[in-house]
Design a protein around this motif. Structure first.
Motif, PDB file in Angstrom:
ATOM      1  N   HIS A 289       0.816  -1.221   0.000  1.00  9.53           N
ATOM      2  CA  HIS A 289       0.000   0.000   0.000  1.00  9.53           C
ATOM      3  C   HIS A 289       0.850   1.272   0.000  1.00  9.53           C
ATOM      4  CE1 HIS A 289      -4.213  -1.642   1.166  1.00  9.53           C
ATOM      5  NE2 HIS A 289      -3.825  -1.975  -0.042  1.00  9.53           N
ATOM      6  N   ARG A 290       2.001   1.201  -0.648  1.00 10.59           N
ATOM      7  CA  ARG A 290       2.842   2.389  -0.784  1.00 10.59           C
ATOM      8  C   ARG A 290       3.026   2.736  -2.265  1.00 10.59           C
ATOM      9  NH1 ARG A 290       7.498   3.298   0.666  1.00 10.59           N
ATOM     10  NH2 ARG A 290       7.030   5.319   1.568  1.00 10.59           N
ATOM     11  N   GLN A 291       2.135   2.247  -3.124  1.00  8.67           N
ATOM     12  CA  GLN A 291       2.186   2.585  -4.543  1.00  8.67           C
ATOM     13  C   GLN A 291       2.126   4.095  -4.721  1.00  8.67           C
ATOM     14  OE1 GLN A 291      -0.300   1.243  -2.937  1.00  8.67           O
ATOM     15  NE2 GLN A 291      -2.303   1.922  -3.686  1.00  8.67           N
ATOM     16  N   THR A 292       2.886   4.594  -5.671  1.00  6.66           N
ATOM     17  CA  THR A 292       3.037   6.027  -6.017  1.00  6.66           C
ATOM     18  C   THR A 292       3.939   6.775  -5.041  1.00  6.66           C
ATOM     19  OG1 THR A 292       1.141   7.023  -4.817  1.00  6.66           O
ATOM     20  CG2 THR A 292       0.702   6.032  -6.999  1.00  6.66           C
ATOM     21  N   LEU A 293       4.353   6.150  -3.942  1.00  7.31           N
ATOM     22  CA  LEU A 293       5.243   6.803  -2.980  1.00  7.31           C
ATOM     23  C   LEU A 293       6.685   6.386  -3.242  1.00  7.31           C
ATOM     24  CD1 LEU A 293       3.206   6.367   0.333  1.00  7.31           C
ATOM     25  CD2 LEU A 293       3.284   8.363  -1.177  1.00  7.31           C
ATOM     26  N   PRO A 294       7.662   7.169  -2.786  1.00  4.09           N
ATOM     27  CA  PRO A 294       9.070   6.799  -2.980  1.00  4.09           C
ATOM     28  C   PRO A 294       9.454   5.589  -2.132  1.00  4.09           C
ATOM     29  CG  PRO A 294       8.836   9.151  -2.534  1.00  4.09           C
ATOM     30  CD  PRO A 294       7.530   8.519  -2.203  1.00  4.09           C
ATOM     31  N   CYS A 295      10.240   4.704  -2.707  1.00  4.45           N
ATOM     32  CA  CYS A 295      10.792   3.579  -1.950  1.00  4.45           C
ATOM     33  C   CYS A 295      11.602   4.115  -0.777  1.00  4.45           C
ATOM     34  CB  CYS A 295      11.675   2.743  -2.870  1.00  4.45           C
ATOM     35  SG  CYS A 295      12.619   1.443  -2.039  1.00  4.45           S
ATOM     36  N   VAL A 312      -0.353  -6.572  -6.282  1.00  8.98           N
ATOM     37  CA  VAL A 312       1.004  -6.773  -5.805  1.00  8.98           C
ATOM     38  C   VAL A 312       1.735  -5.432  -5.845  1.00  8.98           C
ATOM     39  CG1 VAL A 312       1.979  -7.357  -8.074  1.00  8.98           C
ATOM     40  CG2 VAL A 312       3.079  -8.201  -5.993  1.00  8.98           C
ATOM     41  N   PHE A 313       2.619  -5.208  -4.890  1.00  9.31           N
ATOM     42  CA  PHE A 313       3.360  -3.956  -4.766  1.00  9.31           C
ATOM     43  C   PHE A 313       4.849  -4.276  -4.806  1.00  9.31           C
ATOM     44  CE2 PHE A 313      -0.596  -3.946  -2.416  1.00  9.31           C
ATOM     45  CZ  PHE A 313      -1.214  -2.768  -2.804  1.00  9.31           C
ATOM     46  N   TRP A 314       5.619  -3.443  -5.520  1.00  9.99           N
ATOM     47  CA  TRP A 314       7.060  -3.707  -5.587  1.00  9.99           C
ATOM     48  C   TRP A 314       7.808  -2.443  -6.005  1.00  9.99           C
ATOM     49  CZ3 TRP A 314       3.984  -4.246  -9.745  1.00  9.99           C
ATOM     50  CH2 TRP A 314       4.496  -3.955 -11.012  1.00  9.99           C
ATOM     51  N   CYS A 315       9.105  -2.438  -5.718  1.00 16.60           N
ATOM     52  CA  CYS A 315       9.989  -1.361  -6.152  1.00 16.60           C
ATOM     53  C   CYS A 315      10.741  -1.844  -7.387  1.00 16.60           C
ATOM     54  CB  CYS A 315      10.984  -0.987  -5.053  1.00 16.60           C
ATOM     55  SG  CYS A 315      12.290   0.146  -5.637  1.00 16.60           S
ATOM     56  N   PRO A 316      10.567  -1.202  -8.534  1.00 13.71           N
ATOM     57  CA  PRO A 316      11.192  -1.689  -9.767  1.00 13.71           C
ATOM     58  C   PRO A 316      12.712  -1.587  -9.774  1.00 13.71           C
ATOM     59  CG  PRO A 316      10.122   0.420 -10.141  1.00 13.71           C
ATOM     60  CD  PRO A 316       9.712  -0.019  -8.767  1.00 13.71           C
ATOM     61  N   ARG A 317      13.291  -0.805  -8.887  1.00 15.00           N
ATOM     62  CA  ARG A 317      14.753  -0.724  -8.828  1.00 15.00           C
ATOM     63  C   ARG A 317      15.331  -1.736  -7.842  1.00 15.00           C
ATOM     64  NH1 ARG A 317      18.594   4.458  -7.140  1.00 15.00           N
ATOM     65  NH2 ARG A 317      20.573   3.410  -7.563  1.00 15.00           N
ATOM     66  N   CYS A 318      14.794  -1.763  -6.630  1.00 18.94           N
ATOM     67  CA  CYS A 318      15.325  -2.693  -5.633  1.00 18.94           C
ATOM     68  C   CYS A 318      15.031  -4.139  -6.005  1.00 18.94           C
ATOM     69  CB  CYS A 318      14.715  -2.391  -4.265  1.00 18.94           C
ATOM     70  SG  CYS A 318      15.293  -0.859  -3.499  1.00 18.94           S
ATOM     71  N   GLN A 319      13.900  -4.377  -6.634  1.00 23.32           N
ATOM     72  CA  GLN A 319      13.482  -5.740  -6.957  1.00 23.32           C
ATOM     73  C   GLN A 319      13.658  -5.992  -8.457  1.00 23.32           C
ATOM     74  OE1 GLN A 319       9.843  -4.824  -4.199  1.00 23.32           O
ATOM     75  NE2 GLN A 319       9.706  -6.967  -4.789  1.00 23.32           N
ATOM     76  N   SER A 320      14.892  -6.124  -8.854  1.00 22.54           N
ATOM     77  CA  SER A 320      15.186  -6.234 -10.282  1.00 22.54           C
ATOM     78  C   SER A 320      15.569  -7.636 -10.723  1.00 22.54           C
ATOM     79  CB  SER A 320      16.329  -5.278 -10.647  1.00 22.54           C
ATOM     80  OG  SER A 320      17.489  -5.596  -9.903  1.00 22.54           O
ATOM     81  N   VAL A 321      15.619  -8.588  -9.807  1.00 29.74           N
ATOM     82  CA  VAL A 321      16.047  -9.930 -10.146  1.00 29.74           C
ATOM     83  C   VAL A 321      14.967 -10.646 -10.945  1.00 29.74           C
ATOM     84  CG1 VAL A 321      16.796 -12.157  -9.244  1.00 29.74           C
ATOM     85  CG2 VAL A 321      17.440 -10.056  -8.071  1.00 29.74           C
ATOM     86  N   ARG A 322      15.325 -11.156 -12.131  1.00 27.33           N
ATOM     87  CA  ARG A 322      14.351 -11.878 -12.945  1.00 27.33           C
ATOM     88  C   ARG A 322      14.757 -13.315 -13.236  1.00 27.33           C
ATOM     89  NH1 ARG A 322      10.150  -9.234 -14.998  1.00 27.33           N
ATOM     90  NH2 ARG A 322      10.132  -6.980 -14.837  1.00 27.33           N
ATOM     91  N   SER A 323      15.982 -13.671 -12.977  1.00 26.01           N
ATOM     92  CA  SER A 323      16.380 -15.072 -13.171  1.00 26.01           C
ATOM     93  C   SER A 323      17.598 -15.369 -12.321  1.00 26.01           C
ATOM     94  CB  SER A 323      16.682 -15.360 -14.640  1.00 26.01           C
ATOM     95  OG  SER A 323      18.024 -15.076 -14.944  1.00 26.01           O
ATOM     96  N   ARG A 324      17.871 -16.647 -12.165  1.00 26.54           N
ATOM     97  CA  ARG A 324      19.020 -17.043 -11.356  1.00 26.54           C
ATOM     98  C   ARG A 324      20.330 -16.658 -12.028  1.00 26.54           C
ATOM     99  NH1 ARG A 324      17.801 -23.463 -11.932  1.00 26.54           N
ATOM    100  NH2 ARG A 324      17.853 -23.614 -14.196  1.00 26.54           N
TER     101      ARG A 324
END
Length: 351
Positions: A289-295, A312-324
């Motif tokens: 519930h922090r969408q639109t706010l700064p990480c 679902v809520f996420w930070c696109p910079r901090c959570q950048s892992v897409r594969s092993r």
């Protein structure tokens, strides 16, 4: 919908209030009348939580083994609108209300002293089940499921559900295997109760942020150690939630950074919100519930999207892992997490 830690608190409340006691069971609403008549006068021999499911075991006597065919189990899933409310003598149960709408028994009774006069409380017409013992009572309203199970049905439920991080008999390897064999995104898998029982939308968003993991990465792309780390973190977070009634995922040094939350009309309510000694909800989460706010950590705008029927809520910079095979390191300056400690503050009664 209550997350798994809440249902474990509910089981504890039943053990505290009714465990080993002979109880009266009724169905004021009438939709559980035949089952209630069968259970009336029996002993509550066990209150068990598995994920978001509550199982209440009833037997003719307190020394009846749980494997005895005479034991019946009331299976309850609260869903979005269900709640248990308690009333009784001082110290009767560990919580006055769990679930939605968290209205206490007797709140419509005007000046009636619930603690002194709980035996005079007339159940509302919407009460599916009332359980009354020598020291108090509990009313169930609005559940998604309320049905009577035998031992075989109970075992089938336990077998179908994924491992519950709060249960001593949980096998984390089942979770790891199911995740790594799936092409579904990890954000979908964490909401699948057949993969892991008890994690809900808040724990999903926060555990993935703490793991620096993109919600959309397929489970089959993750290493075993990364999935094991998610399990361990969820176990610690949910254990804290079960003990206090509050979900707190932020570390103390991050709580005053961008201490805001995007409230819904009803708000993100937690146990003890009115207690100034606990971590307030605007400081409790990294992305939920922090969408639109700064990480809180990198100042990138937190995003949200629909995934597995929930937001679902996420930070696109901090959570950048897409594969092993992607670059990922626990040496990231914000990737070293301490577990929530006792300094987080304890919750008050009510969930």
């Amino acid at each position: 919908m209550p997350e798994g830690h809440t249902v474990h608190r509910l089981a504890d409340a039943f053990e505290q209030g009714f465990g080993g006691r002979r109880v009266r069971v009724s169905s004021p609403q009438g939709r559980f009348a035949a089952e209630a008549e069968r259970l009336d006068g029996q002993v509550l021999v066990e209150a068990e939580a598995v994920g978001k499911h509550l199982l209440l075991g009833f037997a003719p006597s307190a020394d009846t083994a749980l494997t005895d065919p005479a034991v019946s189990f009331v299976h309850v899933h609260l869903g979005l609108y269900g709640s248990w409310t308690f009333a009784g003598d001082a110290g009767f149960a560990s919580a006055p209300a769990i679930g939605a709408p968290r209205r206490r028994v007797g709140e419509v009774e005007g000046d009636l002293d619930v603690e002194q006069d709980w035996r005079r409380l007339v159940p509302r017409a919407t009460v599916r089940v009332r359980i009354a013992g020598p020291d108090g009572l509990a009313d169930l309203t609005g559940p998604t499921a309320c049905e009577l199970y035998d031992a075989t049905q109970r075992e089938a439920l336990l077998t179908r559900l994924g491992p519950d991080p709060l249960r001593r008999d949980a096998d984390p390897s089942r979770f790891v295997q199911k995740v790594r064999r799936s092409r579904s995104g990890i954000g979908v898998l964490l909401m699948n109760q057949d993969v892991i029982a008890g994690a809900g939308n808040i724990y999903r968003a926060e555990a993935l942020f703490r793991a620096r993991l993109d919600p959309f990465v397929p489970g089959e792309h993750l290493t075993a150690s990364l999935v094991e780390g998610i399990w361990e973190d969820l176990s610690a977070l949910m254990d804290y939630g079960a003990r206090t009634g509050r979900i707190v995922t932020t570390e103390p040094e991050h709580r005053d950074i961008e201490a805001r939350i995007v409230e819904r009309s009803r708000g993100t309510r937690q146990n003890g919100d009115d207690d100034p000694a606990v971590v307030p909800r605007e400081k409790s989460f990294y992305v939920y519930h922090r969408q639109t706010l700064p990480c809180r950590l990198c100042a990138t705008t937190v995003r949200s999207a629909e995934l597995a029927g929930r937001t679902v809520f996420w930070c696109p910079r901090c959570q950048s892992v897409r594969s092993r095979r992607a670059v990922w390191s626990r040496e990231h300056p914000a990737a070293a997490w301490a577990l929530p400690g006792e300094g987080l503050g304890s919750g008050t009664a009510g969930d």
